[in-house]
Write a protein that holds these residues in place. Structure first.
Motif, PDB file in Angstrom:
ATOM      1  N   SER A   1       0.823  -1.210   0.000  1.00 44.49           N
ATOM      2  CA  SER A   1       0.000   0.000   0.000  1.00 44.49           C
ATOM      3  C   SER A   1       0.855   1.258   0.000  1.00 44.49           C
ATOM      4  O   SER A   1       0.552   2.225  -0.709  1.00 44.49           O
TER       5      SER A   1
ATOM      6  N   SER B   1      -7.519  -7.554  -9.147  1.00 44.49           N
ATOM      7  CA  SER B   1      -7.806  -7.092  -7.784  1.00 44.49           C
ATOM      8  C   SER B   1      -9.251  -7.387  -7.392  1.00 44.49           C
ATOM      9  O   SER B   1      -9.517  -7.875  -6.288  1.00 44.49           O
TER      10      SER B   1
ATOM     11  N   ILE C   1      -4.748  -5.061 -13.876  1.00 43.81           N
ATOM     12  CA  ILE C   1      -4.603  -4.898 -12.426  1.00 43.81           C
ATOM     13  C   ILE C   1      -5.969  -4.778 -11.767  1.00 43.81           C
ATOM     14  O   ILE C   1      -6.225  -5.386 -10.719  1.00 43.81           O
TER      15      ILE C   1
ATOM     16  N   PRO D   1      -4.388  -1.752  -4.907  1.00 36.48           N
ATOM     17  CA  PRO D   1      -4.311  -2.099  -6.333  1.00 36.48           C
ATOM     18  C   PRO D   1      -5.524  -1.676  -7.163  1.00 36.48           C
ATOM     19  O   PRO D   1      -5.380  -1.430  -8.357  1.00 36.48           O
ATOM     20  N   ILE D   2      -6.689  -1.593  -6.555  1.00 38.13           N
ATOM     21  CA  ILE D   2      -7.871  -1.171  -7.315  1.00 38.13           C
ATOM     22  C   ILE D   2      -7.685   0.260  -7.812  1.00 38.13           C
ATOM     23  O   ILE D   2      -7.943   0.570  -8.972  1.00 38.13           O
TER      24      ILE D   2
END
Length: 85
Positions: free
Chosen positions: A10, A63, A59, A40-41
């Motif tokens: 993060s 996710s 990605i 990641p979102i």
């Protein structure tokens, strides 16, 4: 160990977004904070919004699928936990 790995990921995403956002005329504070909270979102959404659509969609989809898998596994675990009594 797992908590520290997620925390490091993060932070890395937040730093990347905060550094890269001004290059695309985006607010670095906003993207950095969102990247730290949602990980990641938000990285996938950022890549889509800045024109790197293929990497962003990959990605983002991975996710979301991992989150759905986690929710399903948690639900199955709760089912077996409460059903065994």
């Amino acid at each position: 160990m797992e908590f520290s790995f997620g925390f490091i990921v993060s932070i890395a995403i937040a730093i990347y977004l905060a550094i890269d956002a001004p290059k695309h005329n985006k607010n670095p504070w906003l993207w950095g904070i969102l990247g730290f909270i949602f990980g990641p979102i938000v990285l996938g959404i950022y890549l889509i919004r800045t024109g790197r659509k293929v990497a962003g969609w990959i990605i983002f989809v991975i996710s979301v699928l991992l989150i759905i898998l986690f929710i399903i596994l948690f639900g199955i675990g709760m089912f077996f936990l409460f059903n065994s009594m």
